[in-house]
Structures are given as C-alpha cells and as structure tokens.
Design an enzyme around this catalytic site. Structure first.
Site, PDB file in Angstrom:
ATOM      1  N   ASN A 152     -35.121  -6.621 -38.054  1.00 23.65           N
ATOM      2  CA  ASN A 152     -36.079  -5.905 -37.201  1.00 23.65           C
ATOM      3  C   ASN A 152     -35.585  -4.549 -36.682  1.00 23.65           C
ATOM      4  O   ASN A 152     -36.385  -3.685 -36.364  1.00 23.65           O
ATOM      5  CB  ASN A 152     -36.548  -6.806 -36.050  1.00 23.65           C
ATOM      6  CG  ASN A 152     -35.425  -7.267 -35.164  1.00 23.65           C
ATOM      7  OD1 ASN A 152     -34.257  -7.197 -35.540  1.00 23.65           O
ATOM      8  ND2 ASN A 152     -35.759  -7.743 -33.991  1.00 23.65           N
ATOM      9  N   GLU A 250     -25.891 -12.666 -30.935  1.00 17.69           N
ATOM     10  CA  GLU A 250     -27.091 -12.165 -30.248  1.00 17.69           C
ATOM     11  C   GLU A 250     -28.268 -12.832 -30.929  1.00 17.69           C
ATOM     12  O   GLU A 250     -28.493 -12.630 -32.118  1.00 17.69           O
ATOM     13  CB  GLU A 250     -27.202 -10.633 -30.389  1.00 17.69           C
ATOM     14  CG  GLU A 250     -26.130  -9.862 -29.664  1.00 17.69           C
ATOM     15  CD  GLU A 250     -26.207  -9.996 -28.159  1.00 17.69           C
ATOM     16  OE1 GLU A 250     -27.247 -10.440 -27.630  1.00 17.69           O
ATOM     17  OE2 GLU A 250     -25.203  -9.687 -27.496  1.00 17.69           O
ATOM     18  N   CYS A 284     -36.345  -9.049 -30.530  1.00 14.70           N
ATOM     19  CA  CYS A 284     -35.733 -10.130 -29.750  1.00 14.70           C
ATOM     20  C   CYS A 284     -36.148 -10.001 -28.290  1.00 14.70           C
ATOM     21  O   CYS A 284     -36.222 -10.983 -27.564  1.00 14.70           O
ATOM     22  CB  CYS A 284     -34.226 -10.077 -29.884  1.00 14.70           C
ATOM     23  SG  CYS A 284     -33.585  -8.439 -29.551  1.00 14.70           S
ATOM     24  N   GLU A 464     -23.437  -6.353 -26.734  1.00  8.02           N
ATOM     25  CA  GLU A 464     -23.388  -5.203 -27.636  1.00  8.02           C
ATOM     26  C   GLU A 464     -23.635  -3.979 -26.768  1.00  8.02           C
ATOM     27  O   GLU A 464     -24.095  -4.079 -25.635  1.00  8.02           O
ATOM     28  CB  GLU A 464     -24.472  -5.321 -28.695  1.00  8.02           C
ATOM     29  CG  GLU A 464     -24.378  -6.623 -29.456  1.00  8.02           C
ATOM     30  CD  GLU A 464     -24.525  -6.458 -30.938  1.00  8.02           C
ATOM     31  OE1 GLU A 464     -23.514  -6.125 -31.591  1.00  8.02           O
ATOM     32  OE2 GLU A 464     -25.622  -6.684 -31.448  1.00  8.02           O
TER      33      GLU A 464
HETATM   34  P1  NAD Z   1     -32.089 -14.742 -39.413  1.00  7.23           P
HETATM   35  O1  NAD Z   1     -31.292 -15.626 -38.534  1.00  7.23           O
HETATM   36  O2  NAD Z   1     -32.997 -15.386 -40.406  1.00  7.23           O
HETATM   37  O3  NAD Z   1     -31.147 -13.794 -40.282  1.00  7.23           O
HETATM   38  C1  NAD Z   1     -30.234 -12.925 -39.679  1.00  7.23           C
HETATM   39  C2  NAD Z   1     -29.113 -12.627 -40.663  1.00  7.23           C
HETATM   40  O4  NAD Z   1     -28.367 -13.817 -40.882  1.00  7.23           O
HETATM   41  C3  NAD Z   1     -29.584 -12.161 -42.045  1.00  7.23           C
HETATM   42  O5  NAD Z   1     -28.730 -11.137 -42.508  1.00  7.23           O
HETATM   43  C4  NAD Z   1     -29.412 -13.404 -42.895  1.00  7.23           C
HETATM   44  O6  NAD Z   1     -29.225 -13.126 -44.251  1.00  7.23           O
HETATM   45  C5  NAD Z   1     -28.176 -14.022 -42.281  1.00  7.23           C
HETATM   46  N1  NAD Z   1     -27.996 -15.465 -42.525  1.00  7.23           N
HETATM   47  C6  NAD Z   1     -28.949 -16.403 -42.730  1.00  7.23           C
HETATM   48  N2  NAD Z   1     -28.377 -17.615 -42.914  1.00  7.23           N
HETATM   49  C7  NAD Z   1     -27.045 -17.436 -42.807  1.00  7.23           C
HETATM   50  C8  NAD Z   1     -25.918 -18.320 -42.895  1.00  7.23           C
HETATM   51  N3  NAD Z   1     -26.051 -19.609 -43.130  1.00  7.23           N
HETATM   52  N4  NAD Z   1     -24.694 -17.794 -42.709  1.00  7.23           N
HETATM   53  C9  NAD Z   1     -24.528 -16.476 -42.463  1.00  7.23           C
HETATM   54  N5  NAD Z   1     -25.549 -15.600 -42.388  1.00  7.23           N
HETATM   55  C10 NAD Z   1     -26.797 -16.074 -42.544  1.00  7.23           C
HETATM   56  O7  NAD Z   1     -32.894 -13.734 -38.460  1.00  7.23           O
HETATM   57  P2  NAD Z   1     -34.009 -12.652 -38.819  1.00  7.23           P
HETATM   58  O8  NAD Z   1     -35.264 -13.368 -39.209  1.00  7.23           O
HETATM   59  O9  NAD Z   1     -33.477 -11.616 -39.746  1.00  7.23           O
HETATM   60  O10 NAD Z   1     -34.213 -11.959 -37.393  1.00  7.23           O
HETATM   61  C11 NAD Z   1     -35.026 -12.491 -36.416  1.00  7.23           C
HETATM   62  C12 NAD Z   1     -34.239 -13.181 -35.336  1.00  7.23           C
HETATM   63  O11 NAD Z   1     -33.230 -12.321 -34.828  1.00  7.23           O
HETATM   64  C13 NAD Z   1     -35.095 -13.531 -34.120  1.00  7.23           C
HETATM   65  O12 NAD Z   1     -34.765 -14.818 -33.670  1.00  7.23           O
HETATM   66  C14 NAD Z   1     -34.696 -12.484 -33.093  1.00  7.23           C
HETATM   67  O13 NAD Z   1     -34.898 -12.854 -31.744  1.00  7.23           O
HETATM   68  C15 NAD Z   1     -33.261 -12.301 -33.411  1.00  7.23           C
HETATM   69  N6  NAD Z   1     -32.773 -11.014 -32.919  1.00  7.23           N
HETATM   70  C16 NAD Z   1     -31.941 -11.015 -31.840  1.00  7.23           C
HETATM   71  C17 NAD Z   1     -31.486  -9.811 -31.308  1.00  7.23           C
HETATM   72  C18 NAD Z   1     -30.560  -9.785 -30.117  1.00  7.23           C
HETATM   73  O14 NAD Z   1     -29.892  -8.767 -29.922  1.00  7.23           O
HETATM   74  N7  NAD Z   1     -30.488 -10.832 -29.320  1.00  7.23           N
HETATM   75  C19 NAD Z   1     -31.880  -8.603 -31.893  1.00  7.23           C
HETATM   76  C20 NAD Z   1     -32.728  -8.646 -32.994  1.00  7.23           C
HETATM   77  C21 NAD Z   1     -33.155  -9.860 -33.510  1.00  7.23           C
END
Ligand code: NAD
Length: 497
Positions: A152, A250, A284, A464
């Site tokens: 995102n 995060e 998020c 962060e």
């Molecule tokens: P996601 O958890 O599906 O993926 C995030 C990353 O993790 C991707 O690069 C993905 O390839 C990787 N990944 C997936 N499975 C993995 C594994 N088993 N081991 C290691 N890496 C793995 O999240 P998304 O759909 O890309 O993003 C949305 C989520 O991110 C929402 O829940 C949102 O709230 C959160 N988010 C949090 C923040 C914050 O700062 N708190 C900021 C932005 C997004």
C-alpha cells in the site's frame, strides 16, 4: 510485449535461478501488463545473503557522514523523478496520483532526514562512579537486514526501513510485495545511481511464502523488519523468536475517529472522507470506524453519506478521480464478504456495498465507498480489519464510552478525536490506547521525523520513522576506559562523597 525485470543480486541485475516470472498488472485495468518480475527461489536468496555479507564488511566501515551523502543524493534523485515514480506507482497499485506523489515525498523526507543523521548518530558519554574513568556508548552496525514490505505504500515504507538501516551501516535485502515490484525496482535504481556501492543492497522479487520466508529463516540475517498483516507478522515473529533475531513488526489496524457533539462537523466530515476512503481504505491507519456522539449522530451520518456517495471512482491516473481500485481480486472479494457479514449481523448498509457497474469499471477492482450504519461494538465489521473502502459507524452517549469502544479491539495503531474541548482532547490523548492520536485531524498523516507504530497487535513495540528507528538498526555498545592505572572494582571500591 511487457518488459522483463530482474533481481539485483551480487552487484548486478540478475535473472532468477528458477527461470520463472510473474506478471504485474494494473488494478484499474487488468489488461495492462506492467511487466514480468522474477519468481525467485531460495537459491537466489542464498546468493543475496552471501553478497550482502561482503557488502556489509565494506559499508559498516564507511564513515556515517559519507553514508549519509549517498542518501542525500538518493533524495535528490527522488525529487527529480517524483512525478515519474508516482505515475508508475499509481499504474501499479491504483491509488490516485496526488497520493502516490505524497508517497514519493515521504521517501524524499526520509532520505533527507537520514542524510543528516549521518552527522549525528549520537552515543552518550556519562560520568563513571569511579575516578579517572570514562563511560560511554556508541552505535554499531548490526549486519544484514531483511526488509519485507506491503503493497500500500510501495516507496515510502521501503524507505522507512532501508534508509535508516543503510545509514546505520547495515547491508539490506529488500523483498517488496508481489503487487508492487516495479516501484521497488525504481527505488533500488535510484540508490545505485546515487552511488551506493553494489553489494550493499539486494533486491529479491518473489512470493512471500517462498523468498520472504527464506529471508526470515536465514541464519545470517540477524535483523528482520516487516510491515504487513498481523497474520503474516505473527508467523514471522514465531520464527524470529526461535532464532533470536531482532524484529520490528508493523501490522494491521482498526482505527477509529471519535466525533463529539461540540466538534466542527464540516472539518470532521473532510477528515473522515480522507481517512476512510483515501487509498481506497487500504492504509494501516485508515479510518475504519466512526464513533459518533448521539447528539450529532443522525445529522453527521446524513452529511457523510451524501458526500461519500458522490466520491468519484475511477483509475487513479485520471484527472478528478478521488477513489481508485482495490489492489486485486481477493481484496475486493474480501470487502464484498464483509458486506455480507454485516448484513447477517443486522447492520444496515447506508451507502455502497456493491461493485460499481458501467463504463470504466469493467476491467478494474473497483468497489463503491461503503458505510455501515447501526454497528454495535463487538460485531465483526467493528472488530476486524477489512482493508477496503468500508466504514463502520457506531453511536455512543459520551466521550468515556467512545474511548472504551475505541480501545476494545485487538489493534492499536491510530485514533482521532474531533472536539473543541481542550480538556477532552488531553484526556483522550492519554486514554486512547493507540500508538498515534490525532486531534481535529483524521487517523492518517504521519510525518517522517516522528516515530510511527502501534500498540497491542498492531506492532511489537518498535517504531519506524523519527529518531527511534535508528535504535532499531544499530547495536548500542558500551565502552569503559579506566585511565587510573590501578584496578578499580565497580560497586566494591566505592568513594565517599
Ligand atoms: P501481507 O502480510 O500479505 O504481505 C506483506 C509482505 O509480507 C509481502 O511482501 C509478502 O510477500 C510478505 N509475506 C507474505 N507471507 C510471508 C511469509 N510467510 N514470510 C515472509 N514474508 C511473507 O500484507 P499486505 O496485504 O501486503 O499489506 C496489507 C497489510 O499491511 C494490512 O494488514 C495493513 O494494515 C498492514 N500495514 C501495516 C502498516 C503499519 O505500519 N502498521 C503499514 C502498511 C500496511
């Protein structure tokens, strides 16, 4: 024919060992193929780690102010390329151009902040309890940092991790989300052109469950920084716990805006539209709950629905678009499923709740901005992260009740209060159980020089941004220098005042 991209491993653009690629498509028009990106395997990751270790040996000995100069130049290149990167980002992940320009700007701010930190990176010198002895701390680089990022904020979030990690003298392996590999590529290109020596950054594209996992499980990667869903974060946390890794998580949010009966309602309306439907609700920190004081509930709900219904949906690259598509089919399906869940729980769908029909929407993952009215605390749409343009409205009778509703979720990232009562504002700042609270502003709007992160299941205590992130990416070492010429035993050879 779409362009074929490569990883950046061992100082060169490299094809994946698997020989496999995945397609990256525009979510506003799935016939538009942006490129083919490597579906890398563990062997690619292994090569990246070996190279990053060599990179670390060199970079960790480069003076921090010189490391800072590279980030300064990276920031300057991002300034030059701001519009081009923003356009590529909108094409790749859908949010509107003004927002993707903001995403790049956040990377620029982070670069310039990091560059100046190269001339600080303070340690402390404190008095010793013994005579003729100095006691001091300084920051050491740690090693190879594995950076795993979501879709995102395709540029801002990687820079939040990469720039402080590099400034502190670490080498980095960057695994961007599968949905946004092109922006990741453009960022690494800028770093290299800015003069970052080649083995210090590695870019490995591919699936989270394959290369992301291999990165987390690799014994020579002592630092992992992850932003993404709470579910993925929990799995990564379990592995890092077993392997004694330094880990920053995060994760998700279920952020609320509280609007009290004395609030400036027009201001609150602008705030909630931006907070709930900006980035199509895929932040998020998105406002996904609106907690309204009963005295203004009906009036504000009418104002909200009237404006939200008129938000202009469309491709983010098109002038005048206010809400772009969701990232992919599963994300849209998830929002639609929550509409079904809400209806079954007896919630009224005040507006939206459908896939828009008509010209321009046929080939994109669009969804109508949706407002759920009559939501009660504890319902699934009130508790669970939907990550789409869906807002749950809850009626309360007091500030106390509003704070309680805010706090009764498993997440704790951001919150917001609209009021003109300064006492109420300060109470809320203390009692809202979130890492960030905004007063008279929506739940979104982080600035690069302030720490960012959440409590409860939104994070694991690290931050962060700001200065705090430099703590995460450096090891604090303590040095004592005894120049008394005699053995002085701490806590034993004590002095009278
Ligand atoms: P996601 O958890 O599906 O993926 C995030 C990353 O993790 C991707 O690069 C993905 O390839 C990787 N990944 C997936 N499975 C993995 C594994 N088993 N081991 C290691 N890496 C793995 O999240 P998304 O759909 O890309 O993003 C949305 C989520 O991110 C929402 O829940 C949102 O709230 C959160 N988010 C949090 C923040 C914050 O700062 N708190 C900021 C932005 C997004």
């Amino acid at each position: 024919m779409a362009e074929t991209f490569r990883n950046f491993i061992a100082g060169e653009w490299a094809t994946p060992s698997t020989g496999e690629y995945f397609e990256n498509r525009n979510p506003a028009d799935w016939n538009d193929v942006i490129g083919r990106f490597p579906r890398s395997g563990p062997a690619d990751l292994q090569r990246a780690v070996e190279s990053a270790k060599r990179g670390f040996a060199r970079w960790s000995k480069t003076p921090a102010p010189i490391r800072g100069q590279v980030l300064q130049r990276t920031g300057e290149l991002l300034v030059e390329r701001k519009d081009a990167i923003a356009r590529a980002m909108t094409r790749e992940m859908g949010k509107v151009l003004t927002e993707t320009r903001g995403d790049v700007q956040e990377g620029i701010d982070t670069a310039f902040y990091a560059a100046t930190e190269g001339r600080r990176l303070f340690g402390r010198v404190v008095p010793s309890e013994l005579r003729n002895k100095w006691a001091m701390t300084y920051r050491r680089p740690i090693g190879v940092a594995g950076l795993i990022t979501p879709f995102n904020f395709p540029l801002a979030i990687p820079t939040w991790k990469m720039f402080p990690a590099l400034l502190c003298g670490n080498a980095v392996i960057f695994k961007p989300a599968e949905d946004v590999p092109h922006t990741g590529h453009l960022l690494v290109e800028a770093l290299l052109e800015a003069g970052l020596p080649p083995e210090i950054v590695q870019l490995v594209h591919g699936q989270g469950s394959v290369v992301g996992r291999a990165l987390v499980e690799h014994p020579d990667v002592p630092v992992i920084s992850f932003t993404g869903s709470t579910e993925t974060g929990s799995m990564i946390g379990a592995t890092c716990g077993k392997m004694h890794k330094r880990l920053s998580l995060e994760m998700g949010g279920k952020n609320a805006m509280l609007v009290m009966d004395d609030a400036d309602l027009d201001l609150a309306l602008d705030g909630v539209l931006w907070g709930a439907f900006g980035t199509t609700g895929q932040r998020c920190t998105a406002t996904s709950r609106l907690i309204l004081h009963e005295k203004i509930h009906d009036r504000f709900l009418t104002m909200l629905c009237d404006r939200a219904e008129r938000l202009r949906l469309g491709p983010g690259l098109e002038e005048g678009t206010e809400v772009g598509p969701l990232i992919h089919a599963d994300a849209r399906q998830k929002v639609d499923e929550y509409v079904g869940i809400a209806k079954r729980e007896g919630v009224s769908v005040a507006i939206g709740g459908k896939i828009p029909q008509g010209k321009g929407f046929e080939c994109g993952w669009f969804y109508e901005p949706t407002v759920f009215a009559g939501v009660k605390p504890g319902m699934r749409v009130e508790q669970e992260e939907i990550f789409g343009p869906a807002l749950a409205v809850i009626r309360v009778g007091s500030l106390d009740e509003a704070i309680k509703v805010n706090n009764d979720v498993r997440y704790g990232l951001s919150s917001s209060l609209y009021t003109r009562d300064v006492n109420a504002a300060f109470r809320a700042m203390e009692d809202l159980d979130t890492g960030i609270t905004y007063v008279n502003a929506p739940t979104i709007g982080a600035e690069a020089h302030l720490p960012f992160g959440g409590v409860k299941q939104s994070g694991n205590g690290h931050r962060e941004g700001g200065w705090e992130v430099y703590d995460f990416y450096s090891e604090t070492k303590v040095c004592y220098v005894d120049y008394s010429g005699t053995l002085q035993r701490a806590q034993i050879d004590t002095y009278e005042p």
